[in-house]
Each structure stands twice: as C-alpha cells, then as structure tokens.
Write an enzyme that holds these catalytic residues in place. Structure first.
Site, PDB file in Angstrom:
ATOM      1  N   MET A   1       0.838  -1.193   0.000  1.00 19.60           N
ATOM      2  CA  MET A   1       0.000   0.000   0.000  1.00 19.60           C
ATOM      3  C   MET A   1       0.879   1.252   0.000  1.00 19.60           C
ATOM      4  O   MET A   1       0.461   2.325   0.423  1.00 19.60           O
ATOM      5  CB  MET A   1      -0.948   0.006   1.201  1.00 19.60           C
ATOM      6  CG  MET A   1      -1.979  -1.101   1.153  1.00 19.60           C
ATOM      7  SD  MET A   1      -3.532  -0.728   2.012  1.00 19.60           S
ATOM      8  CE  MET A   1      -2.969  -0.448   3.668  1.00 19.60           C
TER       9      MET A   1
ATOM     10  N   LEU B   1       6.708   2.828   1.447  1.00 17.47           N
ATOM     11  CA  LEU B   1       7.634   1.704   1.471  1.00 17.47           C
ATOM     12  C   LEU B   1       8.736   1.892   2.506  1.00 17.47           C
ATOM     13  O   LEU B   1       9.243   2.993   2.721  1.00 17.47           O
ATOM     14  CB  LEU B   1       8.260   1.519   0.090  1.00 17.47           C
ATOM     15  CG  LEU B   1       7.284   1.276  -1.067  1.00 17.47           C
ATOM     16  CD1 LEU B   1       8.047   1.083  -2.369  1.00 17.47           C
ATOM     17  CD2 LEU B   1       6.379   0.088  -0.792  1.00 17.47           C
ATOM     18  N   HIS B   2       9.095   0.786   3.150  1.00 24.27           N
ATOM     19  CA  HIS B   2      10.196   0.777   4.112  1.00 24.27           C
ATOM     20  C   HIS B   2      11.048  -0.461   3.851  1.00 24.27           C
ATOM     21  O   HIS B   2      10.799  -1.214   2.890  1.00 24.27           O
ATOM     22  CB  HIS B   2       9.674   0.821   5.551  1.00 24.27           C
ATOM     23  CG  HIS B   2       8.650  -0.221   5.873  1.00 24.27           C
ATOM     24  ND1 HIS B   2       8.943  -1.567   5.970  1.00 24.27           N
ATOM     25  CD2 HIS B   2       7.309  -0.120   6.100  1.00 24.27           C
ATOM     26  CE1 HIS B   2       7.856  -2.255   6.266  1.00 24.27           C
ATOM     27  NE2 HIS B   2       6.841  -1.408   6.336  1.00 24.27           N
ATOM     28  N   GLU B   3      12.031  -0.679   4.704  1.00 26.24           N
ATOM     29  CA  GLU B   3      12.981  -1.755   4.466  1.00 26.24           C
ATOM     30  C   GLU B   3      12.312  -3.128   4.456  1.00 26.24           C
ATOM     31  O   GLU B   3      12.781  -4.051   3.786  1.00 26.24           O
ATOM     32  CB  GLU B   3      14.089  -1.724   5.518  1.00 26.24           C
ATOM     33  CG  GLU B   3      15.219  -2.723   5.304  1.00 26.24           C
ATOM     34  CD  GLU B   3      15.888  -2.577   3.936  1.00 26.24           C
ATOM     35  OE1 GLU B   3      16.284  -3.622   3.363  1.00 26.24           O
ATOM     36  OE2 GLU B   3      16.022  -1.436   3.437  1.00 26.24           O
TER      37      GLU B   3
ATOM     38  N   HIS C   1       9.400  -3.848   3.075  1.00 29.25           N
ATOM     39  CA  HIS C   1       8.963  -4.044   1.693  1.00 29.25           C
ATOM     40  C   HIS C   1      10.154  -4.351   0.774  1.00 29.25           C
ATOM     41  O   HIS C   1      10.091  -5.248  -0.074  1.00 29.25           O
ATOM     42  CB  HIS C   1       8.264  -2.784   1.163  1.00 29.25           C
ATOM     43  CG  HIS C   1       7.020  -2.408   1.901  1.00 29.25           C
ATOM     44  ND1 HIS C   1       6.928  -1.261   2.656  1.00 29.25           N
ATOM     45  CD2 HIS C   1       5.816  -3.019   1.996  1.00 29.25           C
ATOM     46  CE1 HIS C   1       5.714  -1.180   3.170  1.00 29.25           C
ATOM     47  NE2 HIS C   1       5.027  -2.224   2.801  1.00 29.25           N
TER      48      HIS C   1
ATOM     49  N   GLN D   1       6.165 -11.695   7.279  1.00 29.89           N
ATOM     50  CA  GLN D   1       5.719 -12.428   8.460  1.00 29.89           C
ATOM     51  C   GLN D   1       5.087 -11.515   9.496  1.00 29.89           C
ATOM     52  O   GLN D   1       4.270 -11.966  10.304  1.00 29.89           O
ATOM     53  CB  GLN D   1       6.900 -13.169   9.090  1.00 29.89           C
ATOM     54  CG  GLN D   1       6.530 -13.993  10.319  1.00 29.89           C
ATOM     55  CD  GLN D   1       7.732 -14.490  11.075  1.00 29.89           C
ATOM     56  OE1 GLN D   1       8.625 -15.094  10.487  1.00 29.89           O
ATOM     57  NE2 GLN D   1       7.789 -14.216  12.376  1.00 29.89           N
TER      58      GLN D   1
ATOM     59  N   SER E   1       6.889  -0.843  10.026  1.00 34.60           N
ATOM     60  CA  SER E   1       5.528  -0.709   9.533  1.00 34.60           C
ATOM     61  C   SER E   1       5.357   0.680   8.948  1.00 34.60           C
ATOM     62  O   SER E   1       5.961   1.647   9.438  1.00 34.60           O
ATOM     63  CB  SER E   1       4.522  -0.914  10.672  1.00 34.60           C
ATOM     64  OG  SER E   1       3.212  -0.539  10.277  1.00 34.60           O
ATOM     65  N   SER E   2       4.529   0.790   7.918  1.00 38.56           N
ATOM     66  CA  SER E   2       4.256   2.099   7.327  1.00 38.56           C
ATOM     67  C   SER E   2       3.609   3.035   8.335  1.00 38.56           C
ATOM     68  O   SER E   2       3.731   4.259   8.239  1.00 38.56           O
ATOM     69  CB  SER E   2       3.341   1.939   6.111  1.00 38.56           C
ATOM     70  OG  SER E   2       3.963   1.155   5.117  1.00 38.56           O
TER      71      SER E   2
END
Length: 365
Positions: free
Chosen positions: A60, A63-65, A67, A198, A235-236
């Site tokens: 969605m 983006l972070h590490e 993703h 996960q 988490s976003s």
C-alpha cells in the site's frame, strides 16, 4: 539469462505512453508504471512467452525496508518483479481513517529506483523490478464503489473462520478487504510467486488458505519480519508514532519476547507462556499512568494470542513437536499533551496507532 529478448523490448515500448503513468510521474524509470490492467497484461503475456518468471509484491506504498527485503527476495527467485502500490479502501473499517494513511508516491518510486540499481549491480541471476501497478479504485472496483460496511454491497472474498479471529475480531472487514484486493491482484498479474511479510502473520495464513481453496496458480512466499535495531517491527504506520510513543511502543515486542523465553524454557501451558507477556504490559502501563500527561504514553492491549500455526485456533497446551504462533496487538493512544519542539510524528500525536507483531514458536527438540 536475464537479458531481455529483442521482441520483448519492442513489445514493452508500446506501453511507454502517459496513460500508463500516474500523475506527476511522466519521466523515465527503469520500470514501467501502469494505471490500468490491459497494458500490464500485455507485458505479462510477453514475459510468459519469453519464459520469464514474475514475482509480485503487493503493497500500500509508504515503502520501508520490510517491503524492500521482500522485493530483494522476489528478485532472487524471479527474472521480473511486479510491485503494486494501492491503498485499498475495503480493508479500512467505517471508523478507521483511510484518508490519514501515508501516501508517499515520490519517495516510493525513488526507493524502487535505488533498489533496481542495487539489483543491477548484484550481478548473477538477480532479477529486476519490471513493473509498478498503481491503479485507481475505479480500476480495482469497476462496477460499484468500494464499501467498508460489514453488510455493504460488492464483490468480496471472505475466508472464514480465519478472518474472524485476532485482528479480524477488532476489524471485521479487514481480511475481507485484504482477500478481495489480493484476489484481484493475483488475477491481474498471474504471478508465479507472491511475497508477504511475516509481520502480518494472520494475513499470510488467510492468503495461503485463499490460494489453496480457490486453486490459484501461484506460490505464496513469506519473508521474515524486518525490525529496527531495538526490535520494533517496521511498519508504514510507524511514521505516526513520534519519539515518545515509539519508545513505549516497544512494550509489545518485549512482551512477546518474554513469552517466547518462557516457551523456550519448556513451559508449554497457555497460562505460563502468556502470563510472562501480561506481566510486561501491565508493568509498562502502570509506569506510564504514574507520569504526568505531558510525559506519558497510554496504550491499550487488544490481544495477546497463542495459536495453532495452521488454524489460528487458541491453544491451551502447545504441541512441542508443532510449535505455535505468538502474536499481539497494542493500540497506542493519542498524546494527551505535547511539548514544544517534541517529535510527535506524522499527525502531531493525535492519530491512534495500532501496532501488531508476532513471533513463531518453533518446535522444541
């Protein structure tokens, strides 16, 4: 092995037109950006004819590490990676603020460009990000406006009873929305493999069940939870925490680790395992309640679960040969008072932040 055939290069050039790009993105990327389904399907057919494999990473955005780690995994296992960026309205309840979800298109595509550079320099058989699907809701829900009502009209996929447990108990339309949008994405892309993290453990169980029950021809791959150095799961939504709530938000991870420790000491009963987590959360909340409103962070524990890894049914005794899923959710409440110059995060500390996390209790030898 990963050199693109000439005929595929010629075919993909047909998609280099403004209709395939979101607004403000009319520039050349190392990947193609699609707003609509037919041109993406044409590209997918070309890849299929060229005997190339596709891995899909649904996101969605924001983006972070976490993703990016999934995209790296997909690139290691496929010649081409498709990334979807779509904030899906049907997984937000009527009382949840869809409009506040972070939307960071420009920084997202820059991160993906840098990652493609990294993949290009990796050499060997590493794949690349080939396509970004960034559809509108009219494309994803073409006949009726998307509904977040529990009894709303629309074409939905429901996976029960899995979707009614844990997160689903507090968010009744969440997994209906997740399953529905994933079914749509799977049908659009027809990926060889799809990749999920996960951290959203219940989501992975729901998606695996959906793929099995509906005979969807794709392999579901799960990447490990990516954490900050102190253990906080990426988490976003973490951008809303700010420094004060972020520090206190570690209580969930600490509680789960305490229960994991109890299990590894061969305590197999539910009470013995979960009492360790309950002690941590109660102590943490008591400490916060003793502080002034300008110092403290209040939170609510939604659940701490000890469940069967396949059915998500709560267990009273862990089968040591099978293990279990230890998971939880904590709601970080808005800050009561803020201080001048304080880092309160996106939304100035006024947005409640739901943190979820889990640990896999592996079988004991």
């Amino acid at each position: 092995m990963f050199c693109r055939p000439r005929q595929l290069l010629l075919a993909s050039s047909l998609f280099r037109n403004p209709a395939t790009f979101p607004a403000r993105s009319l520039r050349h990327y190392s990947f193609q950006v699609f707003r609509d389904v037919p041109p993406l399907r044409e590209l997918r057919r070309g890849l299929l004819l060229a005997k190339r494999s596709v891995g899909l990473v649904p996101t969605m955005g924001a983006l972070h590490e976490g993703h990016l780690s999934l995209i790296r995994q997909a690139a290691a296992e496929n010649t081409d990676v498709f990334v979807s960026i779509y904030v899906n309205p049907t997984q937000f309840g009527v009382n949840e603020d869809l409009s506040s979800y972070p939307r960071t298109w420009d920084s997202d595509v820059e991160k993906l460009e840098r990652l493609n550079d990294e993949l290009a320099n990796a050499g060997g058989n590493t794949g690349r990000i080939t396509a970004i699907l960034a559809p509108t809701s009219k494309i994803m829900y073409p006949t009726l406006p998307p509904s977040s009502e529990t009894d709303g009209d629309g074409s939905f996929v429901t996976i029960t009873p899995l979707s009614k447990k844990l997160e689903g108990a507090s968010r009744p339309v969440f997994f209906r929305g997740v399953a529905t949008v994933c079914m749509k994405l799977f049908n659009i892309v027809t990926a060889d493999r799809v990749y999920f993290g996960q951290k959203d453990i219940q989501q992975t169980v729901v998606i695996k069940r959906m793929v099995k029950d509906f005979h969807i021809d794709t392999e579901v791959k799960i990447g490990s939870t990516v954490r900050e150095e102190d253990g906080l799961a990426m988490s976003s939504r973490n951008v809303y925490l700010g420094s004060r709530r972020r520090t206190v938000g570690l209580v969930l991870y600490m509680a789960l680790k305490a229960s994991e420790k109890a299990y590894k000491s061969r305590n197999l009963s539910r009470d013995d395992i979960l009492s360790a987590a309950k002690s941590i959360t109660q102590e943490g909340l008591s400490k916060q309640e003793a502080l002034s409103p300008a110092e403290r962070v209040l939170f609510e524990v939604d659940y701490i679960s000890l469940a069967d890894p396949d059915t998500l049914e709560e267990v009273d005794i862990v089968d040591a040969t099978k293990g279990a899923i230890l998971s939880g959710a904590v709601k970080m409440l808005p800050l009561e008072e803020t201080n001048s110059g304080e880092d309160c995060g996106l939304g100035d500390g006024k947005v409640s932040v739901r943190l979820i996390d889990n640990l896999i209790l592996k079988p004991l030898n």
